[in-house]
Design a protein around this motif. Structure first.
Motif, PDB file in Angstrom:
ATOM      1  N   PHE A 164       8.500   4.423   4.376  1.00 33.05           N
ATOM      2  CA  PHE A 164       8.487   3.013   3.987  1.00 33.05           C
ATOM      3  C   PHE A 164       9.826   2.338   4.314  1.00 33.05           C
ATOM      4  O   PHE A 164       9.870   1.262   4.928  1.00 33.05           O
ATOM      5  CB  PHE A 164       8.178   2.920   2.494  1.00 33.05           C
ATOM      6  CG  PHE A 164       8.288   1.537   1.933  1.00 33.05           C
ATOM      7  CD1 PHE A 164       7.380   0.552   2.278  1.00 33.05           C
ATOM      8  CD2 PHE A 164       9.307   1.215   1.054  1.00 33.05           C
ATOM      9  CE1 PHE A 164       7.484  -0.726   1.762  1.00 33.05           C
ATOM     10  CE2 PHE A 164       9.419  -0.057   0.531  1.00 33.05           C
ATOM     11  CZ  PHE A 164       8.508  -1.028   0.885  1.00 33.05           C
ATOM     12  N   ILE A 165      10.919   2.988   3.939  1.00 36.40           N
ATOM     13  CA  ILE A 165      12.248   2.416   4.215  1.00 36.40           C
ATOM     14  C   ILE A 165      12.522   2.388   5.716  1.00 36.40           C
ATOM     15  O   ILE A 165      13.059   1.407   6.252  1.00 36.40           O
ATOM     16  CB  ILE A 165      13.330   3.219   3.469  1.00 36.40           C
ATOM     17  CG1 ILE A 165      13.119   3.095   1.957  1.00 36.40           C
ATOM     18  CG2 ILE A 165      14.720   2.739   3.855  1.00 36.40           C
ATOM     19  CD1 ILE A 165      14.036   3.974   1.133  1.00 36.40           C
ATOM     20  N   GLY A 222       0.813  -1.217   0.000  1.00 37.64           N
ATOM     21  CA  GLY A 222       0.000   0.000   0.000  1.00 37.64           C
ATOM     22  C   GLY A 222       0.842   1.260   0.000  1.00 37.64           C
ATOM     23  O   GLY A 222       0.555   2.217  -0.744  1.00 37.64           O
ATOM     24  N   LEU A 223       1.891   1.297   0.811  1.00 38.59           N
ATOM     25  CA  LEU A 223       2.764   2.471   0.830  1.00 38.59           C
ATOM     26  C   LEU A 223       3.514   2.625  -0.495  1.00 38.59           C
ATOM     27  O   LEU A 223       3.730   3.752  -0.975  1.00 38.59           O
ATOM     28  CB  LEU A 223       3.752   2.365   1.991  1.00 38.59           C
ATOM     29  CG  LEU A 223       3.161   2.511   3.398  1.00 38.59           C
ATOM     30  CD1 LEU A 223       4.236   2.317   4.448  1.00 38.59           C
ATOM     31  CD2 LEU A 223       2.507   3.879   3.570  1.00 38.59           C
ATOM     32  N   ASN A 268       5.608  11.149  -3.641  1.00 34.47           N
ATOM     33  CA  ASN A 268       5.939  11.858  -2.398  1.00 34.47           C
ATOM     34  C   ASN A 268       7.145  11.171  -1.753  1.00 34.47           C
ATOM     35  O   ASN A 268       7.076   9.998  -1.365  1.00 34.47           O
ATOM     36  CB  ASN A 268       4.733  11.843  -1.451  1.00 34.47           C
ATOM     37  CG  ASN A 268       4.922  12.763  -0.264  1.00 34.47           C
ATOM     38  OD1 ASN A 268       6.019  13.251   0.002  1.00 34.47           O
ATOM     39  ND2 ASN A 268       3.834  13.008   0.460  1.00 34.47           N
ATOM     40  N   ILE A 269       8.241  11.906  -1.647  1.00 37.10           N
ATOM     41  CA  ILE A 269       9.474  11.326  -1.114  1.00 37.10           C
ATOM     42  C   ILE A 269       9.305  10.936   0.353  1.00 37.10           C
ATOM     43  O   ILE A 269       9.917   9.971   0.827  1.00 37.10           O
ATOM     44  CB  ILE A 269      10.643  12.322  -1.277  1.00 37.10           C
ATOM     45  CG1 ILE A 269      10.838  12.671  -2.751  1.00 37.10           C
ATOM     46  CG2 ILE A 269      11.930  11.742  -0.706  1.00 37.10           C
ATOM     47  CD1 ILE A 269      11.185  11.481  -3.619  1.00 37.10           C
ATOM     48  N   LEU A 323      -1.307   5.520   8.537  1.00 39.21           N
ATOM     49  CA  LEU A 323      -0.970   6.172   7.266  1.00 39.21           C
ATOM     50  C   LEU A 323      -1.798   5.609   6.115  1.00 39.21           C
ATOM     51  O   LEU A 323      -2.275   6.353   5.251  1.00 39.21           O
ATOM     52  CB  LEU A 323       0.520   5.997   6.972  1.00 39.21           C
ATOM     53  CG  LEU A 323       1.493   6.815   7.829  1.00 39.21           C
ATOM     54  CD1 LEU A 323       2.926   6.527   7.403  1.00 39.21           C
ATOM     55  CD2 LEU A 323       1.200   8.304   7.715  1.00 39.21           C
ATOM     56  N   LEU A 324      -1.967   4.283   6.093  1.00 40.13           N
ATOM     57  CA  LEU A 324      -2.796   3.689   5.040  1.00 40.13           C
ATOM     58  C   LEU A 324      -4.240   4.187   5.118  1.00 40.13           C
ATOM     59  O   LEU A 324      -4.913   4.322   4.098  1.00 40.13           O
ATOM     60  CB  LEU A 324      -2.785   2.165   5.153  1.00 40.13           C
ATOM     61  CG  LEU A 324      -1.604   1.407   4.557  1.00 40.13           C
ATOM     62  CD1 LEU A 324      -1.848  -0.088   4.663  1.00 40.13           C
ATOM     63  CD2 LEU A 324      -1.378   1.792   3.115  1.00 40.13           C
ATOM     64  N   CYS A 325      -4.712   4.449   6.328  1.00 36.81           N
ATOM     65  CA  CYS A 325      -6.100   4.891   6.485  1.00 36.81           C
ATOM     66  C   CYS A 325      -6.311   6.307   5.964  1.00 36.81           C
ATOM     67  O   CYS A 325      -7.343   6.596   5.339  1.00 36.81           O
ATOM     68  CB  CYS A 325      -6.503   4.825   7.961  1.00 36.81           C
ATOM     69  SG  CYS A 325      -6.615   3.164   8.637  1.00 36.81           S
ATOM     70  N   PHE A 326      -5.362   7.201   6.211  1.00 35.34           N
ATOM     71  CA  PHE A 326      -5.613   8.626   6.010  1.00 35.34           C
ATOM     72  C   PHE A 326      -4.991   9.206   4.740  1.00 35.34           C
ATOM     73  O   PHE A 326      -5.262  10.352   4.412  1.00 35.34           O
ATOM     74  CB  PHE A 326      -5.110   9.409   7.224  1.00 35.34           C
ATOM     75  CG  PHE A 326      -5.773   8.999   8.506  1.00 35.34           C
ATOM     76  CD1 PHE A 326      -7.151   8.948   8.602  1.00 35.34           C
ATOM     77  CD2 PHE A 326      -5.025   8.638   9.610  1.00 35.34           C
ATOM     78  CE1 PHE A 326      -7.771   8.560   9.775  1.00 35.34           C
ATOM     79  CE2 PHE A 326      -5.635   8.252  10.788  1.00 35.34           C
ATOM     80  CZ  PHE A 326      -7.012   8.209  10.873  1.00 35.34           C
ATOM     81  N   ILE A 327      -4.148   8.458   4.052  1.00 34.18           N
ATOM     82  CA  ILE A 327      -3.606   8.957   2.786  1.00 34.18           C
ATOM     83  C   ILE A 327      -4.646   8.753   1.691  1.00 34.18           C
ATOM     84  O   ILE A 327      -5.216   7.667   1.546  1.00 34.18           O
ATOM     85  CB  ILE A 327      -2.287   8.241   2.436  1.00 34.18           C
ATOM     86  CG1 ILE A 327      -1.219   8.579   3.482  1.00 34.18           C
ATOM     87  CG2 ILE A 327      -1.806   8.647   1.054  1.00 34.18           C
ATOM     88  CD1 ILE A 327       0.082   7.854   3.268  1.00 34.18           C
TER      89      ILE A 327
END
Length: 498
Positions: free
Chosen positions: A135-136, A118-119, A128-129, A172-176
């Motif tokens: 993610f890393i 997802g990310l 988006n950097i 983050l997955l919820c709100f992006i």
């Protein structure tokens, strides 16, 4: 031959053990049989003639040794059989626990792959950097957690890191915003992986409890739940400040709901239904942002699954479930009234903001005035009742710690101090407070105010906890009673008095 069998002997196989025992004792007993047949001058030629002897004088010392060895063989073989049977049962239980644990690993791996995919999709589509850095960094932190777990045996630190990052990355997955790439193949795969994680997680919790692999401990919130809640709240800082505040309050409401379920409050399940309906239909649409319902469902199910199943599977008693509160420090319990009063006051202030909207002033102003005054009266009584309960509980604790040598439990002390009668009365008073909160919330409902809905969802389980505590203590504690009787004198008594 026996030595060869012992070299290739598998201790987990019972039948091979019996073969070794039989061979060892067979050599010994056959030797004794030969001696016995020699001493009796051919009267008994083999083991069968031994049992057919008519005179006890025929039995010589070698035959007595034979019977002793046979009895010894019987005892040793059966004792070893019992031991090895127990070892096999333990091995089966260990294998079963390991198999069940693999379900948990599968759920976490599915969730990790879903988060990573997802990310990656969001970074690929938005460029988006910051997402790539997160993610890393997430992979790096999870790698550190794995190293701490497997190489340094720091299980607590490893699990703490993983739970914190799972909560943060799920947030983050919820709100992006994913409205621009909902039909992407990788996004679809992420959804299916999240659903797989939900199903496997529920199956793992259910099988674990059905097989008796869970030891229930008295706790309001576990460390894993706290860390995932904190991680989700940190992820909400990616939104604007009003929305961030609403989500943080909602996370606090979710924590209160978890405690409400774990304490098996009388109104815990209705609170769960109200929470699910309001958050899915009203709260997140009021934020006016695009959310991922699959990630929200995954996060919600991870936290709610265990306490919901423990409503049935947990065997803790009332005082065991409430042990962190009943046996807590006196000062902490006294201070806990202050945040409760603050939350109630904030709810009343947010409800009063409804008066700014005077579309239906002829209904709103009289309704808020009547039910607002009723709410204030009920909650003043509620706080006084709670303070009185703490006072009586402190007295019970003093007696309990003073007379601990008498082996009296805190239940017996509370029963002797009349706590049951106090709880039965307080239960009704708290129910009126809960009822007034529901009515005031309905009168001053604000569907576009996320903070109001979050605080409302905090107050409901908070008052439900108080109601559940008084209800259960009133049901399980013993009581004190005074009996009166009228004794009618009999003729025999009159005769004695004369």
């Amino acid at each position: 031959m026996v030595q060869v069998l012992l070299q290739h002997f598998d201790p987990t196989h019972i039948h091979s053990l019996h073969i070794v025992i039989e061979l060892c004792f067979f050599n010994r007993t056959s030797h004794l049989c030969e001696l016995g047949s020699t001493v009796t001058n051919g009267a008994l030629e083999d083991h069968q003639h031994l049992h057919c002897a008519e005179s006890p004088e025929v039995l010589s010392k070698p035959f007595q040794s034979y019977y002793m060895c046979k009895s010894l063989r019987y005892c040793v073989s059966h004792c070893l059989y019992a031991v090895m049977t127990k070892l096999e049962e333990l091995n089966r239980e260990a294998n079963m626990h390991s198999s069940i644990r693999y379900l948990g690993y599968l759920a976490n791996i599915s969730l990790l792959v879903a988060i990573c995919m997802g990310l990656y999709v969001r970074w690929e589509k938005t460029e988006n950097i910051l997402l790539l850095v997160i993610f890393i960094l997430g992979l790096f932190v999870l790698g550190i957690a794995s190293i701490l777990y497997y190489y340094f045996s720091m299980e607590a630190a490893s699990l703490s890191l993983s739970h914190l990052w799972f909560g943060f990355l799920l947030g983050l997955l919820c709100f992006i915003d994913n409205s621009k790439f909902k039909t992407d193949a990788k996004e679809e795969a992420t959804k299916y992986l999240l659903l797989t994680s939900i199903l496997v997680r529920i199956l793992w919790s259910l099988v674990e409890r059905m097989c008796g692999c869970v030891r229930h401990q008295p706790a309001l919130l576990t460390s894993a739940e706290c860390l995932e809640l904190v991680g989700f709240a940190i992820a909400s800082t990616a939104m604007l400040m009003p929305n961030c505040l609403s989500v943080v309050l909602l996370v606090f409401a979710l924590s209160m709901l978890i405690v409400d379920l774990r304490m098996k409050s009388f109104l815990a399940v209705p609170n769960l239904i109200i929470f699910a309906v309001i958050t899915s239909l009203l709260f997140f649409p009021s934020l006016k942002i695009s959310t991922n319902p699959f990630a929200l469902a995954c996060y919600f199910s991870r936290l709610i699954c265990d306490p919901l199943l423990d409503l049935y599977f947990s065997g803790l008693s009332v005082t065991e479930r409430w042990k962190p509160y009943l046996y807590g420090r006196t000062l902490c319990r006294r201070i806990s009234i202050l945040p409760v009063a603050a939350v109630e006051l904030i709810f009343f202030i947010l409800a009063a903001l409804k008066l700014n909207n005077l579309d239906r002033w002829y209904f709103l102003i009289p309704g808020f005035s009547i039910f607002g005054i009723f709410w204030l009266i009920c909650h003043i009584i509620f706080l006084i009742t709670f303070w009185g309960f703490h006072t009586k509980l402190n007295d019970c604790q003093k007696i309990y710690y003073t007379h601990r040598i008498d082996n009296k439990s805190l239940d017996c002390v509370m029963a002797s101090k009349g706590m049951r009668h106090f709880c039965l009365i307080s239960e009704r008073l708290v129910f009126f407070s809960l009822f007034s909160t529901a009515i005031l919330g309905a009168v001053s409902w604000q569907p576009m105010n996320g903070s109001f809905m979050s605080v409302f969802l905090i107050v409901l389980p908070l008052e439900s906890l108080a109601h559940g505590l008084f209800h259960e203590l009133g049901s399980c504690l013993g009581g004190t009673c005074v009996g009166y009787a009228i004794v009618i004198p009999t003729n025999y008594c009159r005769y004695l008095s004369v």
